[in-house]
Design an enzyme around this catalytic site. Structure first.
Site, PDB file in Angstrom:
ATOM      1  N   ILE A  14      74.767  18.482 -56.645  1.00 56.95           N
ATOM      2  CA  ILE A  14      74.566  19.863 -57.060  1.00 56.95           C
ATOM      3  C   ILE A  14      75.620  20.768 -56.440  1.00 56.95           C
ATOM      4  O   ILE A  14      76.077  21.734 -57.062  1.00 56.95           O
ATOM      5  CB  ILE A  14      73.146  20.341 -56.716  1.00 56.95           C
ATOM      6  CG1 ILE A  14      72.805  21.612 -57.477  1.00 56.95           C
ATOM      7  CG2 ILE A  14      72.954  20.517 -55.218  1.00 56.95           C
ATOM      8  CD1 ILE A  14      72.568  21.419 -58.935  1.00 56.95           C
ATOM      9  N   ALA A  15      76.036  20.460 -55.216  1.00 48.59           N
ATOM     10  CA  ALA A  15      77.111  21.230 -54.572  1.00 48.59           C
ATOM     11  C   ALA A  15      78.405  21.066 -55.345  1.00 48.59           C
ATOM     12  O   ALA A  15      79.157  22.041 -55.553  1.00 48.59           O
ATOM     13  CB  ALA A  15      77.296  20.757 -53.130  1.00 48.59           C
ATOM     14  N   SER A  35      79.107  20.416 -43.715  1.00 49.10           N
ATOM     15  CA  SER A  35      78.310  19.205 -43.854  1.00 49.10           C
ATOM     16  C   SER A  35      77.907  18.728 -42.467  1.00 49.10           C
ATOM     17  O   SER A  35      78.394  19.237 -41.447  1.00 49.10           O
ATOM     18  CB  SER A  35      79.101  18.117 -44.581  1.00 49.10           C
ATOM     19  OG  SER A  35      78.351  16.915 -44.674  1.00 49.10           O
ATOM     20  N   ARG A  36      77.030  17.734 -42.411  1.00 54.19           N
ATOM     21  CA  ARG A  36      76.630  17.196 -41.121  1.00 54.19           C
ATOM     22  C   ARG A  36      77.689  16.274 -40.526  1.00 54.19           C
ATOM     23  O   ARG A  36      77.604  15.913 -39.352  1.00 54.19           O
ATOM     24  CB  ARG A  36      75.298  16.450 -41.276  1.00 54.19           C
ATOM     25  CG  ARG A  36      74.122  17.390 -41.453  1.00 54.19           C
ATOM     26  CD  ARG A  36      72.830  16.639 -41.675  1.00 54.19           C
ATOM     27  NE  ARG A  36      71.679  17.538 -41.544  1.00 54.19           N
ATOM     28  CZ  ARG A  36      70.427  17.183 -41.790  1.00 54.19           C
ATOM     29  NH1 ARG A  36      70.151  15.961 -42.189  1.00 54.19           N
ATOM     30  NH2 ARG A  36      69.450  18.045 -41.657  1.00 54.19           N
ATOM     31  N   HIS A  78      66.171  22.918 -47.035  1.00 51.20           N
ATOM     32  CA  HIS A  78      66.540  24.301 -47.351  1.00 51.20           C
ATOM     33  C   HIS A  78      66.170  25.264 -46.228  1.00 51.20           C
ATOM     34  O   HIS A  78      66.941  26.163 -45.898  1.00 51.20           O
ATOM     35  CB  HIS A  78      65.853  24.757 -48.645  1.00 51.20           C
ATOM     36  CG  HIS A  78      66.429  24.144 -49.878  1.00 51.20           C
ATOM     37  ND1 HIS A  78      65.901  24.350 -51.137  1.00 51.20           N
ATOM     38  CD2 HIS A  78      67.491  23.325 -50.049  1.00 51.20           C
ATOM     39  CE1 HIS A  78      66.605  23.683 -52.022  1.00 51.20           C
ATOM     40  NE2 HIS A  78      67.575  23.051 -51.391  1.00 51.20           N
ATOM     41  N   LYS A  96      67.118  25.918 -55.727  1.00 48.30           N
ATOM     42  CA  LYS A  96      65.676  25.908 -55.957  1.00 48.30           C
ATOM     43  C   LYS A  96      65.095  24.531 -55.640  1.00 48.30           C
ATOM     44  O   LYS A  96      65.808  23.538 -55.695  1.00 48.30           O
ATOM     45  CB  LYS A  96      65.366  26.342 -57.401  1.00 48.30           C
ATOM     46  CG  LYS A  96      66.079  25.499 -58.474  1.00 48.30           C
ATOM     47  CD  LYS A  96      65.391  24.171 -58.732  1.00 48.30           C
ATOM     48  CE  LYS A  96      66.268  23.237 -59.518  1.00 48.30           C
ATOM     49  NZ  LYS A  96      65.822  21.815 -59.358  1.00 48.30           N
ATOM     50  N   ARG A 166      60.818   9.906 -54.947  1.00 52.84           N
ATOM     51  CA  ARG A 166      59.536   9.286 -54.618  1.00 52.84           C
ATOM     52  C   ARG A 166      59.207   9.393 -53.124  1.00 52.84           C
ATOM     53  O   ARG A 166      58.255   8.788 -52.656  1.00 52.84           O
ATOM     54  CB  ARG A 166      59.532   7.822 -55.065  1.00 52.84           C
ATOM     55  CG  ARG A 166      59.518   7.675 -56.583  1.00 52.84           C
ATOM     56  CD  ARG A 166      59.507   6.231 -57.033  1.00 52.84           C
ATOM     57  NE  ARG A 166      58.353   5.483 -56.541  1.00 52.84           N
ATOM     58  CZ  ARG A 166      58.084   4.228 -56.888  1.00 52.84           C
ATOM     59  NH1 ARG A 166      58.873   3.595 -57.739  1.00 52.84           N
ATOM     60  NH2 ARG A 166      57.023   3.611 -56.387  1.00 52.84           N
ATOM     61  N   ASP A 177      61.275  19.350 -58.410  1.00 49.69           N
ATOM     62  CA  ASP A 177      62.581  19.154 -59.022  1.00 49.69           C
ATOM     63  C   ASP A 177      62.619  19.615 -60.475  1.00 49.69           C
ATOM     64  O   ASP A 177      63.615  20.214 -60.914  1.00 49.69           O
ATOM     65  CB  ASP A 177      62.977  17.677 -58.952  1.00 49.69           C
ATOM     66  CG  ASP A 177      63.935  17.389 -57.813  1.00 49.69           C
ATOM     67  OD1 ASP A 177      65.151  17.509 -58.030  1.00 49.69           O
ATOM     68  OD2 ASP A 177      63.474  17.068 -56.710  1.00 49.69           O
TER      69      ASP A 177
END
Length: 327
Positions: A14-15, A35-36, A78, A96, A166, A177
């Site tokens: 999505i980024a 980022s991490r 988030h 979202k 899941r 989602d």
């Protein structure tokens, strides 16, 4: 035109999609990504043309040359990502849903208000030009009083047990989602329902696999909504009124056209655009920041809280519990 310096927190799919649409936004500068890991940030920055890469969320939040951050992590993260950016004094566009449940979404909104910072949920559908045109037509009475809203969003399964969709700890299942789109569409057109009824089939892990939602309104209108991670549905929507109907095609959440039915005639309304359609939420953020608005009138805080309230109610009814992941 004022330049708006964008940061992106997260380097997933999505980024990448959002980053690919940012060049379509007048005045948007691709400033930094966080980022991490430094490696993931550097690779993303090089691939998408960002000026700087940060190997932690804190570094991105502290970057003095970033005006606004798009939080693009999986939604279980988030809350932490948005809070870090707000504490760093940044305006935020958060993918979202805002968080996994109402309490933490309300906490972020209160934090933004206390700090005088802009915060908006990235419900890009509400910024889509075709959807905005549909909203105008409904508001102007083009199809009379709305009687029903039908919308569905389903993905073809099966997904492996290890997939994030899941995983309860990641807010898995269809509701957050996918179901968030039909719910937001109904809210956009009908507001807050008087009653919420739902049913779901759960996966062995305890997240919702297929969910049906029936929203009832004081006006007498009804919204019948479904979402699923076990079968590909039409992913379309219809809004029926006393004088006509509007049909949104497959991909109703990112449409470039719709069909208006009234007086025995069907009119196709085309609203084409370049890219994937993520640029419109970025344009709205920049407009709000330029005008000094604390929140967006297209995706107001109350809409986020109303939808989160409905999703909390639905989860309670169907028995989905994300456990300790909520905080």
């Amino acid at each position: 035109m004022t330049t708006m310096r964008w940061g992106i927190l997260g380097t997933g799919g999505i980024a990448a999609t959002f980053a690919s649409d940012l060049p379509l936004v007048p005045g948007a500068e691709l400033a930094a990504v966080g980022s991490r890991t430094p490696e993931a940030a550097a690779a993303f920055a090089e691939r998408h043309g960002f000026a700087r890469a940060h190997g932690s969320w804190a570094e991105l939040a502290a970057d003095p040359d970033v005006d606004v951050v798009y939080v693009a992590t999986p939604h279980a993260y988030h809350h932490a990502g948005v809070m870090a950016c707000l504490e760093g004094g940044k305006a935020v566009l958060c993918e979202k849903p805002m968080t996994l449940e109402l309490a933490t979404s309300a906490q972020l909104i209160q934090e933004a208000r206390t700090r005088g910072l802009f915060l908006m949920e990235a419900m890009w559908m509400r910024c889509n030009p075709a959807v905005r045109r549909v909203q105008e037509l409904v508001r102007d009475g083009a199809i009379g009083d709305v009687v029903t809203v039908h919308a569905d969003f389903g993905l073809q399964g099966p997904f492996e047990a290890t997939h994030r969709l899941r995983d309860p700890a990641l807010g898995g299942g269809a509701l957050l989602d996918l179901g968030v789109y039909p719910i937001h569409l109904a809210h956009l057109l009908l507001g807050t329902p008087a009653t919420v009824q739902s049913w779901a089939r759960l996966t062995p892990e305890g997240v919702d696999e297929t969910t049906g939602m029936l929203l009832g309104y004081e006006s007498g209108a009804v919204a019948a909504l479904t979402c699923s991670i076990s079968g590909a549905s039409r992913n379309a929507a219809s809004i029926t009124g006393t004088l006509g109907r509007i049909d949104l095609p497959e991909g109703f959440f990112m449409p470039q056209s719709f069909v208006l039915h009234r007086d025995g005639k069907a009119e196709t309304v085309e609203v084409p655009f370049e890219g994937r359609g993520y640029q419109f939420e970025a344009i709205e953020v920049q407009r709000c920041l330029a005008e000094g608005l604390p929140e967006s009138p297209l995706v107001p805080h109350m809409a986020t809280l109303d939808v989160m309230t409905m999703m909390d109610t639905i989860r309670a009814e169907v028995g989905v519990d994300y456990g300790n992941s909520l905080t």
